[in-house]
Design a protein around this motif. Structure first.
Motif, PDB file in Angstrom:
ATOM      1  N   MET A  96      40.487  71.300  30.963  1.00  0.00           N
ATOM      2  CA  MET A  96      41.730  71.125  31.707  1.00  0.00           C
ATOM      3  C   MET A  96      42.587  72.383  31.710  1.00  0.00           C
ATOM      4  O   MET A  96      43.384  72.599  32.632  1.00  0.00           O
ATOM      5  CB  MET A  96      42.535  69.951  31.145  1.00  0.00           C
ATOM      6  CG  MET A  96      41.999  68.588  31.536  1.00  0.00           C
ATOM      7  SD  MET A  96      41.772  68.355  33.325  1.00  0.00           S
ATOM      8  CE  MET A  96      43.397  68.748  33.946  1.00  0.00           C
ATOM      9  N   ILE A  97      42.420  73.240  30.711  1.00  0.00           N
ATOM     10  CA  ILE A  97      43.102  74.538  30.744  1.00  0.00           C
ATOM     11  C   ILE A  97      42.628  75.339  31.943  1.00  0.00           C
ATOM     12  O   ILE A  97      43.419  75.970  32.652  1.00  0.00           O
ATOM     13  CB  ILE A  97      42.848  75.306  29.427  1.00  0.00           C
ATOM     14  CG1 ILE A  97      43.603  74.639  28.278  1.00  0.00           C
ATOM     15  CG2 ILE A  97      43.260  76.774  29.564  1.00  0.00           C
ATOM     16  CD1 ILE A  97      43.291  75.226  26.914  1.00  0.00           C
ATOM     17  N   ILE A  98      41.328  75.290  32.197  1.00  0.00           N
ATOM     18  CA  ILE A  98      40.769  76.000  33.353  1.00  0.00           C
ATOM     19  C   ILE A  98      41.356  75.460  34.648  1.00  0.00           C
ATOM     20  O   ILE A  98      41.768  76.227  35.535  1.00  0.00           O
ATOM     21  CB  ILE A  98      39.232  75.885  33.342  1.00  0.00           C
ATOM     22  CG1 ILE A  98      38.659  76.674  32.161  1.00  0.00           C
ATOM     23  CG2 ILE A  98      38.635  76.370  34.655  1.00  0.00           C
ATOM     24  CD1 ILE A  98      37.170  76.492  31.957  1.00  0.00           C
ATOM     25  N   VAL A  99      41.417  74.134  34.779  1.00  0.00           N
ATOM     26  CA  VAL A  99      41.998  73.532  35.991  1.00  0.00           C
ATOM     27  C   VAL A  99      43.455  73.947  36.154  1.00  0.00           C
ATOM     28  O   VAL A  99      43.899  74.307  37.247  1.00  0.00           O
ATOM     29  CB  VAL A  99      41.885  71.994  35.942  1.00  0.00           C
ATOM     30  CG1 VAL A  99      42.714  71.359  37.036  1.00  0.00           C
ATOM     31  CG2 VAL A  99      40.440  71.576  36.088  1.00  0.00           C
ATOM     32  N   GLY A 100      44.216  73.902  35.056  1.00  0.00           N
ATOM     33  CA  GLY A 100      45.626  74.263  35.132  1.00  0.00           C
ATOM     34  C   GLY A 100      45.833  75.696  35.572  1.00  0.00           C
ATOM     35  O   GLY A 100      46.737  75.992  36.370  1.00  0.00           O
ATOM     36  N   MET A 101      45.004  76.614  35.081  1.00  0.00           N
ATOM     37  CA  MET A 101      45.138  78.023  35.466  1.00  0.00           C
ATOM     38  C   MET A 101      44.721  78.249  36.913  1.00  0.00           C
ATOM     39  O   MET A 101      45.370  79.013  37.649  1.00  0.00           O
ATOM     40  CB  MET A 101      44.298  78.896  34.530  1.00  0.00           C
ATOM     41  CG  MET A 101      44.828  78.969  33.123  1.00  0.00           C
ATOM     42  SD  MET A 101      46.500  79.665  33.040  1.00  0.00           S
ATOM     43  CE  MET A 101      46.855  79.386  31.293  1.00  0.00           C
ATOM     44  N   LEU A 102      43.648  77.596  37.344  1.00  0.00           N
ATOM     45  CA  LEU A 102      43.231  77.754  38.740  1.00  0.00           C
ATOM     46  C   LEU A 102      44.280  77.177  39.690  1.00  0.00           C
ATOM     47  O   LEU A 102      44.564  77.757  40.745  1.00  0.00           O
ATOM     48  CB  LEU A 102      41.880  77.073  38.963  1.00  0.00           C
ATOM     49  CG  LEU A 102      40.678  77.736  38.265  1.00  0.00           C
ATOM     50  CD1 LEU A 102      39.418  76.911  38.483  1.00  0.00           C
ATOM     51  CD2 LEU A 102      40.483  79.159  38.778  1.00  0.00           C
ATOM     52  N   LEU A 103      44.853  76.039  39.317  1.00  0.00           N
ATOM     53  CA  LEU A 103      45.927  75.466  40.132  1.00  0.00           C
ATOM     54  C   LEU A 103      47.131  76.408  40.158  1.00  0.00           C
ATOM     55  O   LEU A 103      47.776  76.576  41.202  1.00  0.00           O
ATOM     56  CB  LEU A 103      46.322  74.106  39.571  1.00  0.00           C
ATOM     57  CG  LEU A 103      47.355  73.299  40.368  1.00  0.00           C
ATOM     58  CD1 LEU A 103      46.829  72.993  41.774  1.00  0.00           C
ATOM     59  CD2 LEU A 103      47.687  71.999  39.640  1.00  0.00           C
ATOM     60  N   GLY A 104      47.414  77.047  39.028  1.00  0.00           N
ATOM     61  CA  GLY A 104      48.505  78.015  38.989  1.00  0.00           C
ATOM     62  C   GLY A 104      48.261  79.199  39.907  1.00  0.00           C
ATOM     63  O   GLY A 104      49.186  79.701  40.547  1.00  0.00           O
ATOM     64  N   ALA A 105      47.004  79.646  39.979  1.00  0.00           N
ATOM     65  CA  ALA A 105      46.672  80.755  40.877  1.00  0.00           C
ATOM     66  C   ALA A 105      46.832  80.346  42.337  1.00  0.00           C
ATOM     67  O   ALA A 105      47.352  81.109  43.162  1.00  0.00           O
ATOM     68  CB  ALA A 105      45.247  81.225  40.607  1.00  0.00           C
ATOM     69  N   ILE A 106      46.419  79.112  42.662  1.00  0.00           N
ATOM     70  CA  ILE A 106      46.545  78.618  44.040  1.00  0.00           C
ATOM     71  C   ILE A 106      48.013  78.502  44.447  1.00  0.00           C
ATOM     72  O   ILE A 106      48.389  78.816  45.584  1.00  0.00           O
ATOM     73  CB  ILE A 106      45.844  77.248  44.168  1.00  0.00           C
ATOM     74  CG1 ILE A 106      44.328  77.416  44.015  1.00  0.00           C
ATOM     75  CG2 ILE A 106      46.169  76.579  45.497  1.00  0.00           C
ATOM     76  CD1 ILE A 106      43.579  76.105  43.878  1.00  0.00           C
ATOM     77  N   CYS A 107      48.835  78.077  43.505  1.00  0.00           N
ATOM     78  CA  CYS A 107      50.257  77.854  43.811  1.00  0.00           C
ATOM     79  C   CYS A 107      51.101  79.109  43.636  1.00  0.00           C
ATOM     80  O   CYS A 107      52.315  79.058  43.875  1.00  0.00           O
ATOM     81  CB  CYS A 107      50.811  76.752  42.911  1.00  0.00           C
ATOM     82  SG  CYS A 107      50.092  75.125  43.169  1.00  0.00           S
ATOM     83  N   PHE A 108      50.498  80.223  43.251  1.00  0.00           N
ATOM     84  CA  PHE A 108      51.286  81.392  42.877  1.00  0.00           C
ATOM     85  C   PHE A 108      52.078  81.973  44.048  1.00  0.00           C
ATOM     86  O   PHE A 108      53.313  82.022  44.015  1.00  0.00           O
ATOM     87  CB  PHE A 108      50.374  82.454  42.268  1.00  0.00           C
ATOM     88  CG  PHE A 108      51.114  83.695  41.833  1.00  0.00           C
ATOM     89  CD1 PHE A 108      51.938  83.656  40.725  1.00  0.00           C
ATOM     90  CD2 PHE A 108      50.988  84.874  42.545  1.00  0.00           C
ATOM     91  CE1 PHE A 108      52.631  84.799  40.323  1.00  0.00           C
ATOM     92  CE2 PHE A 108      51.670  86.023  42.148  1.00  0.00           C
ATOM     93  CZ  PHE A 108      52.487  85.989  41.045  1.00  0.00           C
ATOM     94  N   TYR A 109      51.397  82.407  45.088  1.00  0.00           N
ATOM     95  CA  TYR A 109      52.119  83.044  46.198  1.00  0.00           C
ATOM     96  C   TYR A 109      53.050  82.085  46.944  1.00  0.00           C
ATOM     97  O   TYR A 109      54.143  82.484  47.370  1.00  0.00           O
ATOM     98  CB  TYR A 109      51.137  83.718  47.158  1.00  0.00           C
ATOM     99  CG  TYR A 109      50.540  84.992  46.599  1.00  0.00           C
ATOM    100  CD1 TYR A 109      51.347  86.066  46.249  1.00  0.00           C
ATOM    101  CD2 TYR A 109      49.177  85.111  46.401  1.00  0.00           C
ATOM    102  CE1 TYR A 109      50.797  87.231  45.722  1.00  0.00           C
ATOM    103  CE2 TYR A 109      48.610  86.273  45.866  1.00  0.00           C
ATOM    104  CZ  TYR A 109      49.437  87.325  45.528  1.00  0.00           C
ATOM    105  OH  TYR A 109      48.897  88.479  44.993  1.00  0.00           O
ATOM    106  N   PRO A 110      52.697  80.802  47.106  1.00  0.00           N
ATOM    107  CA  PRO A 110      53.658  79.872  47.725  1.00  0.00           C
ATOM    108  C   PRO A 110      54.938  79.678  46.911  1.00  0.00           C
ATOM    109  O   PRO A 110      55.910  79.128  47.437  1.00  0.00           O
ATOM    110  CB  PRO A 110      52.867  78.557  47.818  1.00  0.00           C
ATOM    111  CG  PRO A 110      51.439  78.979  47.884  1.00  0.00           C
ATOM    112  CD  PRO A 110      51.356  80.176  46.995  1.00  0.00           C
TER     113      PRO A 110
END
Length: 380
Positions: A96-110
């Protein structure tokens, strides 16, 4: 924040867990999400935060983690190696740490806004680098602070507590599992005194902090970790659960009350709120866990509720904040006031639950089951 099991059917070699404690972890996790949704309207003034003491949920999670780890592993070391233990903890926490970081990357620029001054100017290569480091839960220095908030995990701020959770697990496996109760008592008393000192002498009158790679924040993080995790282990070793009726109801009401309690002392007596923080962690949280450990679930409906809350507690904790970065940017860019945010706030709250459940159901449970079959020795 951690939970040792999702379902007995998922990990058949796991011990039976405390169902009420699972439910309490979920209640506290939902309060964290609500706390963060409303936090932006405090304007950085801790005295104006709604759901004022929601930040103490992290300390509750640390105490609960110590309790559950001692319950699950204290009597297994004759047939379980350090390698087995660390593999189990990685399998439990890291997917779930991996999911949280990938979601953070997706949401970064928005999430670009005046609130996050570094986002718009961050090149893609730096985002990729920070993402890769985040996937391995490696904290970043200020030179890689791509958000501008000074976080060690700028893609997913709450991951700082998982950094300390890993440290706690390492210390447990190497030292604490072998420590006598006398040694544990000494450590608990010393760390409790350190927590009171931090809380009552700090500049903000609370124990908020721990998420940056600087000395002041590291001190806060280790101080917040030490007492509750140590006390959780000792509580489990000493605890003889009673038979408390309606334990889930009473313990849930108590955790809600202490986390939602208004600020104490105002701006003139900051030490008073620090005393509230430290005494809550030292005395009230162990009582809540004792109550939860001393009860049982009578109805199928209550059991399903506790199971659901426990199951989504870790996923919602580690995935909700990337969505909130976008929400914060929307509030800041449009100068949204508190009275106009309730519909959006409820939407964000609901979306956070949905993301957590989808992550749990279609990723976390299957990947942990697969990893368990591939990596973990059945003899443990």
């Amino acid at each position: 924040m951690s939970s040792l099991t999702v379902q007995e059917t998922t990990f058949p070699d796991s011990k039976k867990h405390y169902e009420i404690l699972d439910g309490l972890r979920g209640v506290a996790a939902l309060i964290v999400v609500a706390f963060h949704i409303l936090e932006i309207f405090s304007g950085g003034d801790h005295t104006k935060q709604l759901i004022n003491h929601g930040y103490l949920a992290v300390d509750f999670f640390f105490l609960l983690s110590g309790f559950v780890i001692a319950h699950a592993y204290d009597d297994r070391w004759r047939k379980m190696s350090l390698k087995d233990f660390f593999k189990r903890r990685l399998v439990r926490l890291h997917p779930m740490i991996i999911v949280g970081m990938l979601l953070g990357a997706i949401c970064f620029y928005p999430s670009a806004s005046a609130m996050f001054p570094a986002v718009a100017a961050t090149p893609v290569w730096k985002l990729i680098l920070v993402t890769i480091l985040g996937l391995f839960l490696l904290p970043v220095p200020n030179s890689l602070d791509i958000r501008g908030w000074g976080e060690m995990y700028p893609l997913n701020g709450p991951a700082w507590s998982l950094f300390f959770e890993y440290i706690a697990n390492i210390f447990y496996a190497l030292f604490l599992r072998k420590a006598s109760n006398t040694v544990m008592w000494i450590l608990v008393i010393v760390s409790g005194a350190a927590l009171i000192h931090l809380a009552t002498t700090g500049p903000n009158g609370d124990i908020i902090g721990g998420w940056s790679l600087d000395l002041a924040q590291m001190r806060i993080g280790f101080t917040r970790l030490a007492f509750p995790f140590l006390a959780g282990i000792l509580l489990r070793r000493l605890c003889q659960p009673g038979n408390i009726k309606l334990a889930f109801l009473w313990s849930s009401l108590l955790i809600c009350a202490v986390l939602m309690f208004p600020r104490v002392g105002g701006t003139q007596n900051l030490w008073m709120n620090g005393l509230y923080d430290s005494l809550t962690v030292i005395f009230i949280f162990p009582v809540i866990i004792y109550i939860g450990a001393s009860g049982s679930i009578a109805s199928a409906k209550a059991r399903r509720l506790c199971t659901f809350l426990g199951d989504i507690s870790y996923p919602i904790y580690i995935t909700h904040f990337p969505v909130l970065y976008i929400y914060y940017a929307w509030v800041a860019n449009n100068n949204i006031q508190l009275e106009n945010v309730w519909i959006m706030g409820l939407l964000v709250f609901t979306v956070s639950i949905v993301i957590a459940y989808i992550s749990l159901r279609f990723y976390d449970i299957p990947i942990r089951k697969w990893l368990t079959e591939k990596l973990i020795s059945k003899k443990a």
